[in-house]
Scaffold this active site. Structure first.
Site, PDB file in Angstrom:
ATOM      1  N   GLY A  31      65.990  38.122  23.200  1.00 56.78           N
ATOM      2  CA  GLY A  31      65.180  38.622  23.878  1.00 56.78           C
ATOM      3  C   GLY A  31      64.498  38.158  25.233  1.00 56.78           C
ATOM      4  N   HIS A  37      70.971  36.261  30.640  1.00 59.01           N
ATOM      5  CA  HIS A  37      71.340  36.961  29.851  1.00 59.01           C
ATOM      6  C   HIS A  37      72.241  38.320  30.463  1.00 59.01           C
ATOM      7  CE1 HIS A  37      67.466  35.747  27.798  1.00 59.01           C
ATOM      8  NE2 HIS A  37      68.274  35.474  26.855  1.00 59.01           N
ATOM      9  N   GLN A  61      65.452  28.634  13.712  1.00 57.48           N
ATOM     10  CA  GLN A  61      65.727  27.698  14.729  1.00 57.48           C
ATOM     11  C   GLN A  61      64.398  27.143  15.494  1.00 57.48           C
ATOM     12  OE1 GLN A  61      68.223  30.594  17.218  1.00 57.48           O
ATOM     13  NE2 GLN A  61      67.198  29.592  18.763  1.00 57.48           N
ATOM     14  N   LYS A 153      74.553  27.086  30.087  1.00 57.73           N
ATOM     15  CA  LYS A 153      73.267  26.228  30.188  1.00 57.73           C
ATOM     16  C   LYS A 153      72.928  25.410  28.593  1.00 57.73           C
ATOM     17  CE  LYS A 153      68.898  28.155  29.531  1.00 57.73           C
ATOM     18  NZ  LYS A 153      68.391  27.500  28.501  1.00 57.73           N
ATOM     19  N   SER A 192      65.573  30.888  32.303  1.00 58.53           N
ATOM     20  CA  SER A 192      65.117  30.735  30.793  1.00 58.53           C
ATOM     21  C   SER A 192      63.823  31.552  30.539  1.00 58.53           C
ATOM     22  CB  SER A 192      64.753  29.285  30.474  1.00 58.53           C
ATOM     23  OG  SER A 192      64.168  29.177  29.336  1.00 58.53           O
TER      24      SER A 192
END
Ligand code: AMP
Length: 296
Positions: A31, A37, A61, A153, A192
């Site tokens: 998200g 994205h 994670q 990336k 990012s």
């Protein structure tokens, strides 16, 4: 666009699409969607009959609870963007719904991410890749046969999910991994979700990451093929009072070897902390710069 919360409903819809002979594209995200994205989403929409996206901040994670707590969340805005870009279905869920067999999230059985996961990110973020593979395995099993889009990336992650996709063949699940170019701000900074947490002075410092990768790429273009000297160029150019480097290395992207010194293919890989935010980036040294997408 359908918005689903229950993994069983997701599986049923995907199966009905396949029954109709439709090819599915899938994007797994945490998200706080940005142009990086969306580039994956646009490509999936262009290359498939139906596209779905998952939006789930995966606690498995994160090794740092503060990092998990401060991870940006914007579900409403994300769903709007998915809809606007032609996504057919977006889904979310909870740890309990994704892993109903576990009594609590700590009991989830983690999946071995394979050999490519043992160094670089694997060293600096212990447990990170098995957390990624455990959720991605579950998402792939829910969605089923599809083309799945990932960003270059996170290059080491693409190796890890490729390994997972080979293993899933044993369960008759066919996932084609598609790796997409990194989308960057005009300055070269890789987009990012974490960039939102950078102060202005941090952004200026973070721009040094791409400069260092480009300088190393120029060394490659000037026929430097020695891994150690390419890695040295990357590390030296990254030196900056506001940047704390976890790793900066050049590897062969095809065999992931850190041993061979003379290279015939190369990628620069960086993980660094700037203003308390951990950023990662990578750049193929052996491919023309036009492979990189820049926002204007
Ligand atoms: P995340 O939400 O950070 O887990 O990322 C979801 C997917 O988007 C991963 O495959 C990432 O590699 C990809 N991605 C993230 N940032 C970028 C970017 N700047 N350019 C291209 N892909 C990206």
């Amino acid at each position: 666009m359908k918005v689903l919360e229950n993994p069983q409903d997701v599986g049923k819809l995907c199966q009905s699409w396949r029954n109709d002979g439709l090819q599915i594209g899938f994007i797994a995200t945490m998200g706080a969607l940005h142009e990086g994205h969306l580039s994956l989403l646009r490509r999936a929409v262009a290359e498939n009959d139906r596209t779905c996206a998952s939006i789930f901040v995966n606690p498995l994670q994160f090794d740092d609870p503060d990092d998990l707590r401060s991870y940006p969340v914007n579900m409403e805005g994300d769903l709007e963007l998915c809809k606007k870009h032609g996504c057919d279905m977006a889904f979310s869920g909870t740890m309990e719904s994704f892993f109903p067999e576990a009594d609590n999230p700590h009991m989830v059985k983690r999946i071995d991410p394979g050999g490519c996961a043992s160094d670089l990110e694997g060293v600096y973020r212990p447990g990170f890749f098995d957390g990624v593979v455990t959720i991605v395995d579950r998402l792939f099993r829910i969605v089923g046969n599809c083309k799945a889009y990932f960003g270059e990336k996170d290059f080491q992650q693409t190796l890890v999910v490729r390994h997972l996709s080979h293993q899933l063949k044993d369960s008759n699940i066919e996932i084609e991994i598609v790796v997409c170019p990194t989308v960057r701000a005009k300055s070269g900074l890789a987009l990012s979700s974490r960039n939102q947490r950078l102060e202005t002075c941090d952004i200026i410092a973070a721009n040094q990451i791409y400069r260092a990768l480009k300088k190393t790429q120029r060394a490659w273009q000037c026929s430097v093929r020695d891994r150690k000297s390419l890695s040295r160029t990357l590390r030296i150019t990254l030196e900056h009072p506001l940047i704390s480097v976890d790793y900066a290395e050049v590897r062969n992207p095809d065999d992931w070897s850190s041993m061979a010194n003379q290279m015939d293919a190369a990628i620069g890989l960086v993980a660094a902390r700037v203003g308390g935010v951990r950023l990662i980036d990578s750049l193929r040294l052996d491919q023309p710069a036009c492979k990189t997408l820049h926002l204007t």
